[in-house]
Design a protein around this motif. Structure first.
Motif, mmCIF file in Angstrom:
data_model
loop_
_atom_site.group_PDB
_atom_site.id
_atom_site.type_symbol
_atom_site.label_atom_id
_atom_site.label_comp_id
_atom_site.label_asym_id
_atom_site.label_seq_id
_atom_site.Cartn_x
_atom_site.Cartn_y
_atom_site.Cartn_z
ATOM 1 N N GLN A 28 0.849 -1.187 0.000
ATOM 2 C CA GLN A 28 0.000 0.000 0.000
ATOM 3 C C GLN A 28 0.883 1.235 0.000
ATOM 4 O O GLN A 28 1.939 1.258 0.629
ATOM 5 C CB GLN A 28 -0.900 0.036 1.231
ATOM 6 N N GLU A 29 0.422 2.237 -0.690
ATOM 7 C CA GLU A 29 1.142 3.498 -0.690
ATOM 8 C C GLU A 29 0.519 4.396 0.368
ATOM 9 O O GLU A 29 -0.703 4.478 0.479
ATOM 10 C CB GLU A 29 1.025 4.157 -2.076
ATOM 11 N N ILE A 30 1.361 5.018 1.151
ATOM 12 C CA ILE A 30 0.883 5.940 2.182
ATOM 13 C C ILE A 30 1.593 7.270 1.953
ATOM 14 O O ILE A 30 2.815 7.310 1.750
ATOM 15 C CB ILE A 30 1.119 5.382 3.604
ATOM 16 N N GLY A 31 0.831 8.335 1.950
ATOM 17 C CA GLY A 31 1.404 9.658 1.719
ATOM 18 C C GLY A 31 2.159 10.171 2.926
ATOM 19 O O GLY A 31 2.054 9.624 4.035
ATOM 20 N N GLN A 32 2.899 11.231 2.715
ATOM 21 C CA GLN A 32 3.707 11.799 3.789
ATOM 22 C C GLN A 32 2.821 12.283 4.941
ATOM 23 O O GLN A 32 3.122 12.043 6.101
ATOM 24 C CB GLN A 32 4.567 12.953 3.270
ATOM 25 N N PHE A 33 1.712 12.958 4.612
ATOM 26 C CA PHE A 33 0.817 13.456 5.654
ATOM 27 C C PHE A 33 0.282 12.312 6.508
ATOM 28 O O PHE A 33 0.279 12.388 7.737
ATOM 29 C CB PHE A 33 -0.349 14.240 5.028
ATOM 30 N N ASP A 34 -0.189 11.243 5.873
ATOM 31 C CA ASP A 34 -0.723 10.101 6.616
ATOM 32 C C ASP A 34 0.356 9.419 7.449
ATOM 33 O O ASP A 34 0.105 8.984 8.579
ATOM 34 C CB ASP A 34 -1.372 9.088 5.664
#
Length: 81
Positions: A28-34
């Motif tokens: 899964q890709e998770i963004g920097q904010f998350d």
């Protein structure tokens, strides 16, 4: 206890590790904010456990060294006649 604060460099490094973990282990890709949000949650909710364990480990080392110093002091004690 005061709030656990991470330096910007440490926080950035940990965020990258979280992102890498999500990608490699969970596909899964998770963004920097998350990732930052997740890090803040774990720091707030779990960080004290790690912090306290570090204190316990440091205390154990300190007590071990203190015992060694105590033994060394008794070793140089002069006999009294």
């Amino acid at each position: 206890m005061s709030k656990i604060e991470l330096s910007p460099d440490a926080k950035s490094s940990i965020v990258e590790k979280i992102q890498d973990y999500f990608e490699s282990e969970l596909a899964q890709e998770i963004g920097q904010f998350d990732a930052e949000f997740l890090l803040d949650f774990f720091t707030r909710e779990v960080g004290a456990y790690y912090y306290n364990q570090g204190l316990y480990d440091a205390r154990a080392i300190f007590e071990e060294r203190l015992s060694t110093i105590d033994d060394d002091i008794y070793a140089i004690e002069k006999e009294v006649k």
